[in-house]
Design an enzyme around this catalytic site. Structure first.
Site, PDB file in Angstrom:
ATOM      1  N   GLY A  67       0.861  -1.181   0.000  1.00 46.52           N
ATOM      2  CA  GLY A  67       0.000   0.000   0.000  1.00 46.52           C
ATOM      3  C   GLY A  67       0.889   1.220   0.000  1.00 46.52           C
ATOM      4  O   GLY A  67       1.880   1.257  -0.718  1.00 46.52           O
ATOM      5  N   GLU A  68       0.573   2.178   0.819  1.00 45.18           N
ATOM      6  CA  GLU A  68       1.421   3.367   0.968  1.00 45.18           C
ATOM      7  C   GLU A  68       2.139   3.263   2.311  1.00 45.18           C
ATOM      8  O   GLU A  68       1.504   3.393   3.358  1.00 45.18           O
ATOM      9  CB  GLU A  68       0.537   4.621   0.936  1.00 45.18           C
ATOM     10  CG  GLU A  68       0.757   5.568  -0.195  1.00 45.18           C
ATOM     11  CD  GLU A  68       2.004   5.368  -1.043  1.00 45.18           C
ATOM     12  OE1 GLU A  68       3.126   5.619  -0.532  1.00 45.18           O
ATOM     13  OE2 GLU A  68       1.883   4.972  -2.197  1.00 45.18           O
ATOM     14  N   SER A  69       3.427   3.049   2.263  1.00 41.64           N
ATOM     15  CA  SER A  69       4.132   2.804   3.526  1.00 41.64           C
ATOM     16  C   SER A  69       4.082   4.009   4.467  1.00 41.64           C
ATOM     17  O   SER A  69       4.080   3.853   5.689  1.00 41.64           O
ATOM     18  CB  SER A  69       5.583   2.382   3.266  1.00 41.64           C
ATOM     19  OG  SER A  69       6.266   3.366   2.542  1.00 41.64           O
ATOM     20  N   CYS A 103       6.013  -5.517  -0.037  1.00 41.98           N
ATOM     21  CA  CYS A 103       6.078  -4.198  -0.678  1.00 41.98           C
ATOM     22  C   CYS A 103       6.161  -3.069   0.364  1.00 41.98           C
ATOM     23  O   CYS A 103       7.189  -2.939   1.011  1.00 41.98           O
ATOM     24  CB  CYS A 103       4.898  -4.065  -1.628  1.00 41.98           C
ATOM     25  SG  CYS A 103       5.238  -2.948  -2.980  1.00 41.98           S
ATOM     26  N   ARG A 128      12.749   2.966  -1.722  1.00 47.06           N
ATOM     27  CA  ARG A 128      11.368   2.973  -2.223  1.00 47.06           C
ATOM     28  C   ARG A 128      11.394   3.139  -3.739  1.00 47.06           C
ATOM     29  O   ARG A 128      12.323   3.720  -4.294  1.00 47.06           O
ATOM     30  CB  ARG A 128      10.574   4.107  -1.589  1.00 47.06           C
ATOM     31  CG  ARG A 128      10.231   3.831  -0.132  1.00 47.06           C
ATOM     32  CD  ARG A 128       9.396   4.947   0.453  1.00 47.06           C
ATOM     33  NE  ARG A 128       8.061   4.997  -0.142  1.00 47.06           N
ATOM     34  CZ  ARG A 128       7.176   5.972   0.125  1.00 47.06           C
ATOM     35  NH1 ARG A 128       7.493   6.952   0.939  1.00 47.06           N
ATOM     36  NH2 ARG A 128       5.990   5.960  -0.433  1.00 47.06           N
ATOM     37  N   ARG A 154       5.172  -0.628  -8.148  1.00 50.28           N
ATOM     38  CA  ARG A 154       5.948   0.467  -7.523  1.00 50.28           C
ATOM     39  C   ARG A 154       6.805  -0.085  -6.372  1.00 50.28           C
ATOM     40  O   ARG A 154       6.751   0.417  -5.241  1.00 50.28           O
ATOM     41  CB  ARG A 154       5.025   1.580  -7.019  1.00 50.28           C
ATOM     42  CG  ARG A 154       4.324   2.336  -8.132  1.00 50.28           C
ATOM     43  CD  ARG A 154       3.576   3.542  -7.604  1.00 50.28           C
ATOM     44  NE  ARG A 154       2.602   3.195  -6.577  1.00 50.28           N
ATOM     45  CZ  ARG A 154       1.413   2.660  -6.803  1.00 50.28           C
ATOM     46  NH1 ARG A 154       1.035   2.420  -8.044  1.00 50.28           N
ATOM     47  NH2 ARG A 154       0.596   2.387  -5.826  1.00 50.28           N
ATOM     48  N   HIS A 212       4.215  -9.200  -4.728  1.00 51.87           N
ATOM     49  CA  HIS A 212       2.893  -9.474  -4.136  1.00 51.87           C
ATOM     50  C   HIS A 212       2.382 -10.894  -4.397  1.00 51.87           C
ATOM     51  O   HIS A 212       1.544 -11.091  -5.293  1.00 51.87           O
ATOM     52  CB  HIS A 212       1.870  -8.494  -4.730  1.00 51.87           C
ATOM     53  CG  HIS A 212       2.104  -7.073  -4.347  1.00 51.87           C
ATOM     54  ND1 HIS A 212       1.550  -6.505  -3.222  1.00 51.87           N
ATOM     55  CD2 HIS A 212       2.839  -6.110  -4.932  1.00 51.87           C
ATOM     56  CE1 HIS A 212       1.921  -5.249  -3.132  1.00 51.87           C
ATOM     57  NE2 HIS A 212       2.711  -4.974  -4.161  1.00 51.87           N
ATOM     58  N   GLU A 262       0.215 -12.413  -2.851  1.00 49.01           N
ATOM     59  CA  GLU A 262      -1.231 -12.479  -2.550  1.00 49.01           C
ATOM     60  C   GLU A 262      -2.068 -12.199  -3.800  1.00 49.01           C
ATOM     61  O   GLU A 262      -3.278 -12.385  -3.792  1.00 49.01           O
ATOM     62  CB  GLU A 262      -1.592 -11.516  -1.406  1.00 49.01           C
ATOM     63  CG  GLU A 262      -1.613 -10.033  -1.756  1.00 49.01           C
ATOM     64  CD  GLU A 262      -0.228  -9.395  -1.839  1.00 49.01           C
ATOM     65  OE1 GLU A 262       0.782 -10.123  -1.767  1.00 49.01           O
ATOM     66  OE2 GLU A 262      -0.153  -8.163  -2.001  1.00 49.01           O
TER      67      GLU A 262
HETATM   68  N1  GLN Z   1       6.020   2.391  -3.165  1.00 44.47           N
HETATM   69  C1  GLN Z   1       5.090   2.086  -2.109  1.00 44.47           C
HETATM   70  C2  GLN Z   1       5.607   2.560  -0.764  1.00 44.47           C
HETATM   71  O1  GLN Z   1       6.764   2.543  -0.493  1.00 44.47           O
HETATM   72  C3  GLN Z   1       4.854   0.616  -2.025  1.00 44.47           C
HETATM   73  C4  GLN Z   1       4.008   0.175  -3.169  1.00 44.47           C
HETATM   74  C5  GLN Z   1       3.251  -1.103  -2.873  1.00 44.47           C
HETATM   75  O2  GLN Z   1       3.111  -1.516  -1.730  1.00 44.47           O
HETATM   76  N2  GLN Z   1       2.680  -1.681  -3.887  1.00 44.47           N
HETATM   77  O3  GLN Z   1       4.844   2.954   0.045  1.00 44.47           O
END
Ligand code: GLN
Length: 198
Positions: free
Chosen positions: A54-56, A86, A117, A146, A181, A183
């Site tokens: 997600g968004e870390s 991720c 990242r 990403r 991922h 999952e």
């Molecule tokens: N680039 C995102 C981050 O560092 C991670 C992307 C993802 O979890 N798919 O938050």
């Protein structure tokens, strides 16, 4: 024995993790359940914990605010399996790159690694590869979105896979970190590997 697996459910691809873990439990013929962790007070009752992608920055800040950060550090000390995919990989690291420093995002620091990242460039936002992993025969169909990567790891970290010279899967004791991922695909070998760490 009942296995209780917690998925940090603050933001990101939570549902996909829950479904994949439930299927894994069925495949193992293990009695168990998958619970979502949104607040303090649940981590302790879990045997294993997953931090999704997600968004870390968002996941980290909210986990810290909710008191989940401290609980996860305690779970790690008790050697419970903890798996980050991720964004989850970023959060497990001890150290981040300039992007992490710029956002001032908190890290759990459970793995002796440095992460970068968006390590595969923004123009190549997502891609799929057949990845060779040290723990399996053949290849693993890996989906990168990403994705971050580990750019440095101490000797106490076991490298499970690399891509373009960067580490994309690693393990330290019961902590597992993946750039991609599993999952989102049908191959659940990594899920079984993770639950076997317990
Ligand atoms: N680039 C995102 C981050 O560092 C991670 C992307 C993802 O979890 N798919 O938050």
């Amino acid at each position: 024995m009942t296995t209780r697996i917690g998925v940090i459910a603050i933001q990101g691809d939570v549902e996909e993790h829950v479904i994949a873990l439930e299927k894994t439990l069925v495949e193992r013929r293990e009695k168990g359940e998958v619970v979502k962790i949104k607040h303090q007070g649940i981590v302790d009752s879990c045997d294993a914990i997953v931090i999704p992608g997600g968004e870390s920055t968002t996941i980290g800040r909210l986990m810290e605010r909710e008191g989940i950060f401290q609980e996860l550090k305690e779970a790690a000390e008790e050697e419970k399996p903890i798996w980050g995919t991720c964004a989850g990989m970023v959060l497990l690291a001890k150290e981040g790159d300039e992007e992490v420093a710029k956002t001032g995002q908190p890290l759990l620091g459970l793995m002796d690694v440095k992460v970068k990242r968006n390590a595969f460039g923004r123009q190549r936002e997502s891609f799929e590869v057949l990845l060779k992993m040290s723990i399996f025969d053949g290849y693993f169909h890996a989906v990168f979105i990403r994705a971050p990567a580990i750019t440095y790891a101490t000797d106490s970290v076991e490298v499970l896979a690399t891509l373009n010279g960067q580490i994309v899967a690693a393990k330290q004791k019961n902590i597992l970190a993946l750039s991609f991922h599993p999952e989102l695909t049908v191959d659940r070998r990594i899920h079984h590997y993770f639950l076997d760490l317990g």
